[in-house]
Design a protein around this motif. Structure first.
Motif, PDB file in Angstrom:
ATOM      1  N   GLN A   1     -30.808  57.868  41.991  1.00  0.00           N
ATOM      2  CA  GLN A   1     -31.513  58.154  43.200  1.00  0.00           C
ATOM      3  C   GLN A   1     -30.615  58.944  44.140  1.00  0.00           C
ATOM      4  O   GLN A   1     -29.435  59.116  43.875  1.00  0.00           O
ATOM      5  CB  GLN A   1     -31.999  56.867  43.863  1.00  0.00           C
ATOM      6  N   GLN A   3     -29.233  59.670  48.107  1.00  0.00           N
ATOM      7  CA  GLN A   3     -29.007  59.126  49.439  1.00  0.00           C
ATOM      8  C   GLN A   3     -28.618  60.250  50.390  1.00  0.00           C
ATOM      9  O   GLN A   3     -27.912  61.184  50.006  1.00  0.00           O
ATOM     10  CB  GLN A   3     -27.900  58.070  49.427  1.00  0.00           C
ATOM     11  N   ASN A  96     -34.314  65.121  56.119  1.00  0.00           N
ATOM     12  CA  ASN A  96     -35.245  65.052  54.997  1.00  0.00           C
ATOM     13  C   ASN A  96     -34.804  66.012  53.905  1.00  0.00           C
ATOM     14  O   ASN A  96     -34.347  67.118  54.193  1.00  0.00           O
ATOM     15  CB  ASN A  96     -36.662  65.399  55.455  1.00  0.00           C
ATOM     16  N   TYR A 108     -39.608  64.623  44.958  1.00  0.00           N
ATOM     17  CA  TYR A 108     -39.640  63.453  45.814  1.00  0.00           C
ATOM     18  C   TYR A 108     -38.936  63.744  47.125  1.00  0.00           C
ATOM     19  O   TYR A 108     -37.945  64.474  47.159  1.00  0.00           O
ATOM     20  CB  TYR A 108     -38.981  62.261  45.118  1.00  0.00           C
ATOM     21  N   ASP A 109     -39.462  63.175  48.192  1.00  0.00           N
ATOM     22  CA  ASP A 109     -38.849  63.301  49.511  1.00  0.00           C
ATOM     23  C   ASP A 109     -37.955  62.107  49.804  1.00  0.00           C
ATOM     24  O   ASP A 109     -38.364  60.954  49.638  1.00  0.00           O
ATOM     25  CB  ASP A 109     -39.915  63.394  50.601  1.00  0.00           C
ATOM     26  N   TYR A 110     -36.745  62.399  50.250  1.00  0.00           N
ATOM     27  CA  TYR A 110     -35.817  61.366  50.682  1.00  0.00           C
ATOM     28  C   TYR A 110     -35.509  61.545  52.154  1.00  0.00           C
ATOM     29  O   TYR A 110     -35.530  62.667  52.675  1.00  0.00           O
ATOM     30  CB  TYR A 110     -34.523  61.421  49.865  1.00  0.00           C
ATOM     31  N   TRP A 111     -35.216  60.437  52.811  1.00  0.00           N
ATOM     32  CA  TRP A 111     -34.976  60.428  54.251  1.00  0.00           C
ATOM     33  C   TRP A 111     -33.655  59.778  54.594  1.00  0.00           C
ATOM     34  O   TRP A 111     -33.250  58.793  53.976  1.00  0.00           O
ATOM     35  CB  TRP A 111     -36.095  59.673  54.976  1.00  0.00           C
TER      36      TRP A 111
END
Length: 121
Positions: A1, A3, A96, A108-111
């Motif tokens: 994933q 970060q 973002n 996919y969007d990560y924040w």
């Protein structure tokens, strides 16, 4: 994933400047776009600026001419240089990143967790 780690927020006087940084780390991924959103108390989260992997940028009208977004692809990092800051710029700023993961090949969007920017005298 993936970060996202943000830094650079703080307190600044009206007319001053701040630069926000956001670095992406984790498993192998390809970043398509990176950007900044902000949310003030009682208001909706709104796009501030975004930038593609090719360097094409997009700005909200209320920051155009004052803020500059840039990225360092080698470092997987996006920056937001904020100049001529106004009290109404006070908000939590969220990083973002839209990525394609190497493992799943899914977009996919990560924040990021958000960083507080306060503009006052």
């Amino acid at each position: 994933q993936v970060q996202l780690v943000e830094s650079g927020g703080g307190l600044v006087q009206p007319g001053g400047s701040l630069t926000l940084s956001c670095a992406a780390s984790g498993s192998s991924f390809e970043i398509y776009t990176m950007g900044w959103y902000r949310q003030a108390p009682g208001k909706q989260r709104e796009l501030v600026a975004s930038i593609s992997s090719g360097g094409n940028d997009n700005y909200a009208d209320f920051v155009k001419g004052r803020f500059i977004i840039s990225r360092d692809n080698a470092k997987n990092t996006v920056y937001l240089q904020m100049n001529s800051l106004k009290p109404e710029d006070t908000a939590v700023y969220y990083c973002n990143s839209r990525v394609r993961l190497a493992v799943s090949h899914l977009l996919y969007d990560y924040w990021g967790q958000g960083t507080q920017v306060s503009v006052s005298s």
